[in-house]
Design a protein around this motif. Sequence first.
Motif, PDB file in Angstrom:
ATOM      1  N   MET A 149       0.786  -1.245  -0.004  1.00  0.00           N
ATOM      2  CA  MET A 149      -0.181   0.201   0.039  1.00  0.00           C
ATOM      3  C   MET A 149       0.768   1.249   0.148  1.00  0.00           C
ATOM      4  N   ILE A 150       0.455   2.184  -0.823  1.00  0.00           N
ATOM      5  CA  ILE A 150       1.065   3.516  -0.834  1.00  0.00           C
ATOM      6  C   ILE A 150       0.013   4.803  -0.276  1.00  0.00           C
ATOM      7  N   GLY A 151       0.419   5.532   0.694  1.00  0.00           N
ATOM      8  CA  GLY A 151      -0.560   6.486   1.340  1.00  0.00           C
ATOM      9  C   GLY A 151      -0.460   7.664   0.318  1.00  0.00           C
ATOM     10  N   LEU A 152      -1.470   8.263  -0.014  1.00  0.00           N
ATOM     11  CA  LEU A 152      -1.453   9.794  -0.685  1.00  0.00           C
ATOM     12  C   LEU A 152      -2.320  10.616  -0.090  1.00  0.00           C
ATOM     13  N   VAL A 153      -1.862  11.945   0.369  1.00  0.00           N
ATOM     14  CA  VAL A 153      -2.583  12.780   1.106  1.00  0.00           C
ATOM     15  C   VAL A 153      -2.741  14.238   0.141  1.00  0.00           C
ATOM     16  N   VAL A 154      -3.989  14.580  -0.155  1.00  0.00           N
ATOM     17  CA  VAL A 154      -4.127  16.025  -0.685  1.00  0.00           C
ATOM     18  C   VAL A 154      -4.769  16.928  -0.060  1.00  0.00           C
ATOM     19  N   ALA A 186       4.811   9.479  -8.216  1.00  0.00           N
ATOM     20  CA  ALA A 186       4.584   7.893  -8.057  1.00  0.00           C
ATOM     21  C   ALA A 186       5.761   7.111  -8.597  1.00  0.00           C
ATOM     22  N   ARG A 187       6.572   7.589  -9.803  1.00  0.00           N
ATOM     23  CA  ARG A 187       7.829   7.161 -10.118  1.00  0.00           C
ATOM     24  C   ARG A 187       8.852   7.249  -9.324  1.00  0.00           C
ATOM     25  N   LEU A 188       8.900   8.500  -8.802  1.00  0.00           N
ATOM     26  CA  LEU A 188       9.887   8.802  -7.941  1.00  0.00           C
ATOM     27  C   LEU A 188       9.828   7.824  -6.566  1.00  0.00           C
ATOM     28  N   LEU A 189       8.633   7.843  -6.107  1.00  0.00           N
ATOM     29  CA  LEU A 189       8.287   6.888  -4.931  1.00  0.00           C
ATOM     30  C   LEU A 189       8.741   5.534  -5.359  1.00  0.00           C
ATOM     31  N   ILE A 190       8.473   4.946  -6.442  1.00  0.00           N
ATOM     32  CA  ILE A 190       8.776   3.671  -6.899  1.00  0.00           C
ATOM     33  C   ILE A 190      10.038   3.207  -6.963  1.00  0.00           C
ATOM     34  N   ASP A 191      11.067   4.549  -7.327  1.00  0.00           N
ATOM     35  CA  ASP A 191      12.286   4.504  -7.616  1.00  0.00           C
ATOM     36  C   ASP A 191      12.896   4.462  -6.016  1.00  0.00           C
ATOM     37  N   ARG A 207       0.988   1.129   7.957  1.00  0.00           N
ATOM     38  CA  ARG A 207       2.010   0.299   7.309  1.00  0.00           C
ATOM     39  C   ARG A 207       2.024   0.515   5.797  1.00  0.00           C
ATOM     40  N   VAL A 208       1.901   1.561   5.488  1.00  0.00           N
ATOM     41  CA  VAL A 208       1.956   1.904   4.094  1.00  0.00           C
ATOM     42  C   VAL A 208       3.611   1.950   3.816  1.00  0.00           C
ATOM     43  N   GLU A 209       3.764   1.533   2.453  1.00  0.00           N
ATOM     44  CA  GLU A 209       5.209   1.603   2.224  1.00  0.00           C
ATOM     45  C   GLU A 209       5.706   2.855   1.592  1.00  0.00           C
ATOM     46  N   GLY A 210       5.020   3.793   1.623  1.00  0.00           N
ATOM     47  CA  GLY A 210       5.762   5.213   0.903  1.00  0.00           C
ATOM     48  C   GLY A 210       4.519   6.081   1.056  1.00  0.00           C
ATOM     49  N   ARG A 218      11.324   8.730   8.678  1.00  0.00           N
ATOM     50  CA  ARG A 218      12.130   8.002   9.507  1.00  0.00           C
ATOM     51  C   ARG A 218      11.647   6.465   9.372  1.00  0.00           C
ATOM     52  N   HIS A 219      10.462   6.427   8.946  1.00  0.00           N
ATOM     53  CA  HIS A 219       9.776   5.032   8.855  1.00  0.00           C
ATOM     54  C   HIS A 219       9.726   4.699   6.996  1.00  0.00           C
ATOM     55  N   VAL A 220       9.326   5.745   6.317  1.00  0.00           N
ATOM     56  CA  VAL A 220       9.108   5.437   4.965  1.00  0.00           C
ATOM     57  C   VAL A 220       9.294   6.528   4.162  1.00  0.00           C
ATOM     58  N   PRO A 221       9.779   6.250   2.695  1.00  0.00           N
ATOM     59  CA  PRO A 221      10.080   7.286   1.878  1.00  0.00           C
ATOM     60  C   PRO A 221       8.639   8.266   1.806  1.00  0.00           C
ATOM     61  N   VAL A 222       9.212   9.499   1.526  1.00  0.00           N
ATOM     62  CA  VAL A 222       7.834  10.444   1.240  1.00  0.00           C
ATOM     63  C   VAL A 222       8.373  11.376  -0.095  1.00  0.00           C
ATOM     64  N   VAL A 223       7.416  11.511  -0.918  1.00  0.00           N
ATOM     65  CA  VAL A 223       7.644  12.349  -2.033  1.00  0.00           C
ATOM     66  C   VAL A 223       6.613  13.565  -1.924  1.00  0.00           C
ATOM     67  N   LEU A 224       6.839  14.766  -2.298  1.00  0.00           N
ATOM     68  CA  LEU A 224       5.918  15.903  -2.249  1.00  0.00           C
ATOM     69  C   LEU A 224       5.291  16.053  -3.583  1.00  0.00           C
ATOM     70  N   ALA A 225       4.087  16.643  -3.666  1.00  0.00           N
ATOM     71  CA  ALA A 225       3.660  16.931  -4.896  1.00  0.00           C
ATOM     72  C   ALA A 225       2.948  18.191  -4.976  1.00  0.00           C
ATOM     73  N   ALA A 226       3.099  18.981  -6.024  1.00  0.00           N
ATOM     74  CA  ALA A 226       2.473  20.504  -6.182  1.00  0.00           C
ATOM     75  C   ALA A 226       3.168  21.342  -5.245  1.00  0.00           C
ATOM     76  N   ARG A 227       3.662  21.216  -4.287  1.00  0.00           N
ATOM     77  CA  ARG A 227       4.447  21.988  -3.223  1.00  0.00           C
ATOM     78  C   ARG A 227       5.655  21.676  -2.846  1.00  0.00           C
ATOM     79  N   PRO A 228       6.856  22.336  -2.514  1.00  0.00           N
ATOM     80  CA  PRO A 228       8.005  21.942  -2.369  1.00  0.00           C
ATOM     81  C   PRO A 228       8.252  21.502  -1.034  1.00  0.00           C
ATOM     82  N   PRO A 229       9.338  20.826  -0.654  1.00  0.00           N
ATOM     83  CA  PRO A 229       9.678  20.691   0.846  1.00  0.00           C
ATOM     84  C   PRO A 229      10.241  21.969   1.526  1.00  0.00           C
ATOM     85  N   ALA A 230      10.110  21.959   2.784  1.00  0.00           N
ATOM     86  CA  ALA A 230      10.352  23.293   3.495  1.00  0.00           C
ATOM     87  C   ALA A 230      11.298  22.535   4.693  1.00  0.00           C
TER      88      ALA A 230
END
Length: 364
Positions: free
Chosen positions: A68-73, A302-307, A122-125, A143-155
Amino acid sequence: MNAQRGGGPTMQDVGKMARVSAMTVSRALRNDPRVSDATRDRVFAAVDRLGYRLNETARSLRLGGSGMIGLVVTNLANPFYSRLALGVQEVLSEHGFRMMLSNTGEQADREPGLVDGLVDHRVEGLIVVPASSRQQHLAEAMRHVPVVLAARPPAGLDTDCVLVEDFHGARGATACLLAEGHTRIAFLGNPPALYTGAERLRGFWAAHEEAGVEPDTALIRQGLVDAATAEGATLDLLGLPAGPTALFCTNNRISQGAIRALHRAGTTLPLAGFDDFDLSDVLGLPLTLVSYDADEIGRQAARLLIDRLSSRHTETTRTSRRVTVPTRMKRYGPHSDAHPCGRAPGDPMPRELGAYGPRGESSA
């Protein structure tokens, strides 16, 4: 886990080949401790041989993952986020993952709880459209799973992200209005604390500077969160003694609210804005809309996260990456033909006016 649709192998087929029941297959794929190692090996061998779902899912589950992958919008009512989610789901399905979707409703204080809940499941990312620049909870999740941001950059985070060419799109659309001779352009924007709002205001301002025109700050309205607030702000602007002769809106809901206000006021002004939207081509208004592929934002994230997931068991250290999705301008309705942004006589509508910014190239 349900059986394959569309004529593919079923859980029963896997069980028959592995000489176990369908229930045992389900337990094996969930990494249930009640299933012996020998039985689990037979089940995964049958999954691989039959191609039940995708081998990536079986391998992931075998390593103890959930698949499972989590998406938060921030707002599922906005078609942009629905399209982004479809793009994410498309790529995840290709790799055998499923998606769990959460919506913050643009309430930043809800986001930490939703992120924690997904990690607890237990999402994987995670793919997150952050509701604000307060992102410490995302650092904890990383610290637990990889995170990718969409539409807005990391701060303050070292992670991958996918962005739209917000600055260049806003600058180009505003430049079209200025080229038509408008020097009193109203700006109708979302909250300035949001990256998109800040970047699109920066592009609006840059176009004025390049044209040698000083924007009138009395015509700038920020903090608009939906069509209703945009409608009210537009009516307020139209009531000024020296009102605007054109409008720039930072997203589709703001554009729609502004159009309602123009209709209520019984007037027509040229409008430029971010996001194409349904029926924009039949309104008969002079519209210049910054368009882009929202699905592609989701696909790229999604491609970045799969990578990231594919390299999680290696020693390789990857630098964070930023992917930019380009924008294009579309013009609808009557426009002046006396400048490059205009429509040549006899041209069909809409006319696409080329891309602004880099074409989706990633950079470290």
